[in-house]
Write an enzyme that holds these catalytic residues in place. Structure first.
Site, PDB file in Angstrom:
ATOM      1  CG  HIS A  78       6.332  -7.034  -1.385  1.00  0.00           C
ATOM      2  ND1 HIS A  78       7.500  -6.206  -1.317  1.00  0.00           N
ATOM      3  CD2 HIS A  78       5.111  -6.343  -1.303  1.00  0.00           C
ATOM      4  CE1 HIS A  78       6.943  -4.962  -1.423  1.00  0.00           C
ATOM      5  NE2 HIS A  78       5.656  -4.981  -1.618  1.00  0.00           N
ATOM      6  CG  HIS A 235       3.741  -2.283  -5.428  1.00  0.00           C
ATOM      7  ND1 HIS A 235       4.658  -3.043  -5.434  1.00  0.00           N
ATOM      8  CD2 HIS A 235       3.573  -1.535  -4.076  1.00  0.00           C
ATOM      9  CE1 HIS A 235       5.131  -3.401  -4.172  1.00  0.00           C
ATOM     10  NE2 HIS A 235       4.382  -2.557  -3.186  1.00  0.00           N
ATOM     11  CG  ASP A 239       1.679  -3.871  -1.601  1.00  0.00           C
ATOM     12  OD1 ASP A 239       2.341  -4.742  -1.488  1.00  0.00           O
ATOM     13  OD2 ASP A 239       1.611  -2.718  -1.467  1.00  0.00           O
ATOM     14  CG  HIS A 262      -1.019  -3.093   3.432  1.00  0.00           C
ATOM     15  ND1 HIS A 262      -0.726  -4.195   2.715  1.00  0.00           N
ATOM     16  CD2 HIS A 262       0.062  -2.301   3.428  1.00  0.00           C
ATOM     17  CE1 HIS A 262       0.473  -3.846   1.807  1.00  0.00           C
ATOM     18  NE2 HIS A 262       1.074  -2.791   2.186  1.00  0.00           N
TER      19      HIS A 262
END
Length: 315
Positions: A78, A235, A239, A262
């Site tokens: 973030h 969101h 990320d 991720h």
């Protein structure tokens, strides 16, 4: 933005760590040109410094963790997203815990603090990574790709078996303005059953309705609801911007993702950097000429194994 940028002065904040539940103090300081983004653990004996780069990624489970010489800092995506989204190239991030403070679960508090202290231009030109040829990675149904473009574009599609999410897709050309207006306020989200399971395992101990959108089987538990109808996919874009900053310079290319996360984002950065023929570096002044044209190269449907993303690409 022709030249590199950093903060005008220090900023400080405090919040809990999402996974540890501990209070975390963070300070961000200006840094010199070409210094990049440096993380510092102030609670260790030797103030361990960790450069933000792909080589220092140690874990991508639930969050992105950066580590070096035995010290690590998790949930970095973030703050890295906020710095990248606002065009900050050089900064020193100091924390007194092994995790970045979660704040409200979005990057909005970081963006507001950056605007409060101000961002200044430095003396050296930015260097951009310019994607010359498409590079992609996949795992199961999930897929991520970087393709040539004349700017930094993002196209993202998610699918969840939940009545309030189902399918969401979003496309934008990234700039300070679009990041602040469209992306930075989007909060992390999770499902109540998963949160309860993680907390029983000693994880997500700092997670709450104050820093995440929580859904049960049918509804959003947060009384205030969503900040936008497509906050979930936004969101994921937030990320991804943080994860892609592991490249170490701004991107001129089109990031296309379907159900990525991720791990896959990090795999894509690795795949790109390992193949020198697929990218080059250039200053802002000439980056549009780096792949021989001023507009995005076209790529055919056969280049994209996850065909479900195609509907989002043309959205």
């Amino acid at each position: 933005m022709y030249f590199q940028r950093t903060l005008k002065s220090d900023l400080s904040c405090q919040s809990v760590g999402l996974h540890s539940g501990r209070k975390v103090n963070m300070r961000i300081r200006p840094a010199s040109s070409d210094e990049g983004i440096i993380l510092v653990r102030t609670d260790t004996r030797y103030r361990q410094m960790i450069r933000v780069c792909l080589e220092n990624v140690t874990d991508t489970t639930l969050a992105t963790t950066i580590g070096s010489s035995g010290a690590a800092i998790s949930t970095v995506e973030h703050i890295l997203s906020a710095l990248s989204g606002m065009g900050v190239d050089n900064a020193i991030i100091e924390v007194d815990a092994p995790e970045i403070p979660i704040m409200d679960g979005s990057a909005l508090p970081f963006v507001n603090m950056l605007k409060l202290v101000g961002i200044r231009t430095q003396e050296k030109l930015k260097k951009y990574l310019v994607v010359k040829k498409p590079v992609s990675v996949s795992e199961g149904e999930s897929f991520a790709m970087l393709a040539p473009s004349s700017s930094f574009e993002i196209t993202y599609k998610i699918e969840f078996d939940h009545p309030l999410i189902k399918e969401q897709s979003y496309h934008l050309k990234l700039s300070d303005e679009t990041y602040e207006k469209e992306i930075c306020s989007s909060r992390t989200f999770g499902f109540l059953k998963d949160v309860e399971y993680l907390q029983a395992k000693g994880l997500a101990l700092g997670g709450s309705l104050k820093n995440a959108v929580i859904l049960d089987e049918k509804r959003i538990i947060n009384k205030e609801g969503l900040r936008s109808h497509n906050e979930f996919v936004k969101h994921k874009i937030l990320d991804a911007i943080g994860d892609l900053s592991l490249i170490g310079m701004p991107i001129v290319g089109h990031f296309i993702a379907y159900k990525s996360g991720h791990k896959l984002n990090s795999m894509l950065v690795k795949a790109l950097l390992e193949q020198q023929e697929n990218w080059t570096t250039a200053s802002f002044l000439n980056c549009q000429d780096a792949h021989g044209q001023n507009t995005r190269e076209k790529f055919s449907i056969r280049d994209i194994p996850a065909r479900k993303i195609l509907g989002a690409i043309h959205a």
